[in-house]
Scaffold this active site. Structure first.
Site, PDB file in Angstrom:
ATOM      1  N   HIS A  39      -2.270  -3.855  -4.174  1.00 57.07           N
ATOM      2  CA  HIS A  39      -2.719  -5.110  -3.566  1.00 57.07           C
ATOM      3  C   HIS A  39      -1.873  -6.281  -4.055  1.00 57.07           C
ATOM      4  O   HIS A  39      -1.481  -7.167  -3.277  1.00 57.07           O
ATOM      5  CB  HIS A  39      -4.184  -5.398  -3.940  1.00 57.07           C
ATOM      6  CG  HIS A  39      -5.166  -4.440  -3.388  1.00 57.07           C
ATOM      7  ND1 HIS A  39      -5.941  -3.622  -4.202  1.00 57.07           N
ATOM      8  CD2 HIS A  39      -5.535  -4.133  -2.123  1.00 57.07           C
ATOM      9  CE1 HIS A  39      -6.740  -2.883  -3.456  1.00 57.07           C
ATOM     10  NE2 HIS A  39      -6.518  -3.166  -2.186  1.00 57.07           N
ATOM     11  N   LYS A 151       0.525   2.459   2.648  1.00 55.91           N
ATOM     12  CA  LYS A 151      -0.290   3.604   2.213  1.00 55.91           C
ATOM     13  C   LYS A 151      -1.318   3.946   3.279  1.00 55.91           C
ATOM     14  O   LYS A 151      -1.583   5.109   3.562  1.00 55.91           O
ATOM     15  CB  LYS A 151      -0.988   3.299   0.883  1.00 55.91           C
ATOM     16  CG  LYS A 151      -1.587   4.546   0.230  1.00 55.91           C
ATOM     17  CD  LYS A 151      -2.837   4.248  -0.533  1.00 55.91           C
ATOM     18  CE  LYS A 151      -3.996   4.052   0.389  1.00 55.91           C
ATOM     19  NZ  LYS A 151      -5.319   4.147  -0.206  1.00 55.91           N
ATOM     20  N   ASP A 152      -1.891   2.912   3.888  1.00 50.80           N
ATOM     21  CA  ASP A 152      -2.801   3.095   5.025  1.00 50.80           C
ATOM     22  C   ASP A 152      -1.998   2.868   6.305  1.00 50.80           C
ATOM     23  O   ASP A 152      -2.214   1.886   7.029  1.00 50.80           O
ATOM     24  CB  ASP A 152      -3.973   2.119   4.921  1.00 50.80           C
ATOM     25  CG  ASP A 152      -4.806   2.362   3.676  1.00 50.80           C
ATOM     26  OD1 ASP A 152      -5.469   3.406   3.610  1.00 50.80           O
ATOM     27  OD2 ASP A 152      -4.764   1.518   2.767  1.00 50.80           O
ATOM     28  N   SER A 187      -4.842   3.220  -5.159  1.00 46.30           N
ATOM     29  CA  SER A 187      -5.971   3.046  -4.263  1.00 46.30           C
ATOM     30  C   SER A 187      -7.182   2.623  -5.076  1.00 46.30           C
ATOM     31  O   SER A 187      -7.358   3.064  -6.220  1.00 46.30           O
ATOM     32  CB  SER A 187      -6.286   4.351  -3.525  1.00 46.30           C
ATOM     33  OG  SER A 187      -7.515   4.255  -2.820  1.00 46.30           O
TER      34      SER A 187
END
Length: 284
Positions: A39, A151-152, A187
């Site tokens: 993030h 990642k997503d 994550s």
């Protein structure tokens, strides 16, 4: 520097209006909290590209299929705010549910064509929840740019398509996946892994890297898939939701990467669902 936390839509709009009137650009980093270095890499990218940066923290109930999963999702707002201090972000928008879904809310945003595969096939309605909340966050923050992690990857594609189709004047920027030293994709769900499970979790990325290396040498994916899934199960993963190669353009299944593609995986380890994806070199 203490990170300012905004709780209401009215206060958020007042701040955004002031910044835009000053000719400043706004970047938004939508999150569900439990911030990690992945993030924070998005925050750094936003800081480099925009005059003002808003980080949103909202655990979106509409993208959870099970109440227990929603209840167990880590919530660490105070720690998140401390992590953001060194970036001097301009605001954390941490609304309650009423600010996103007020009484009587009955609108759903749905992106078809790329949400019925991969995570969408195993989490019905999940991407409707993502598209709906992100639409709200884009319009509420009035941001010029939004930053999402690769990642997503499926989520990134859905959000880009949604913004394009609805003519939302925002640039959706994809940023590289950030990994732990042992290769595990960062994550928020990693916090739910037991110490023992955490030792085995990097095996997911290891197997994926081994498969892509063999594909780069010319081996068809169909000759590698079953063995790869078996190796994950041997490593302690109890269920593999998917282990597939798909095109980057439209998430079409591929056996050989004759166009830009990625290897996607989702697997359960000690009750925690881990997802990952990596680039597959084009071979012809």
């Amino acid at each position: 520097m203490t990170t300012p936390i905004i709780r209401t839509l009215a206060d958020l709009r007042q701040a955004a209006r002031r910044w835009h009137m000053a000719g400043e650009t706004i970047g938004v980093v939508p999150t569900m909290g439990a911030l990690h270095d992945g993030h924070l890499s998005l925050v750094a990218a936003a800081k480099a590209a925009c005059d003002r940066v808003i980080v949103t923290i909202f655990v979106n109930p509409k993208q959870f299929n099970q109440t227990s999963d929603l209840d167990n999702y880590p919530r660490t707002e105070e720690e998140d705010a401390r992590k953001l201090e060194r970036f001097a972000v301009d605001a954390v928008y941490a609304p309650d549910v009423s600010q996103i879904y007020p009484l009587g809310f009955c609108t759903n945003v749905s992106v078809t064509g790329m949400t019925d595969v991969l995570c969408g096939a195993h989490r019905p309605g999940h991407f409707d929840g993502v598209a709906t909340v992100v639409t709200k966050l884009f319009t509420q923050t009035a941001a010029d740019k939004a930053f999402f992690g690769e990642k997503d990857f499926q989520q990134l594609m859905v959000v880009q398509r949604m913004a394009r189709d609805l003519d939302i004047p925002i640039e959706v920027v994809g940023c590289p996946t950030i990994r732990e030293e042992d290769g595990l994709a960062m994550s928020s769900r990693n916090l739910l892994l037991s110490d023992r499970a955490r030792v085995h979790a990097p095996r997911l990325n290891e197997v994926m890297e081994e498969v892509t290396e063999k594909m780069a040498q010319g081996t068809a994916f169909s000759a590698l898939q079953a063995e790869a899934v078996a190796r994950l199960e041997t490593a302690g993963f109890t269920e593999v939701d998917y282990f597939e190669v798909r095109s980057c353009a439209a998430l079409q299944l591929l056996d050989r990467p004759t166009e830009p593609a990625r290897l996607f995986a989702a697997a359960w380890l000690a009750g925690v669902r881990l997802i990952d994806n990596i680039d597959v070199p084009v071979t012809g």
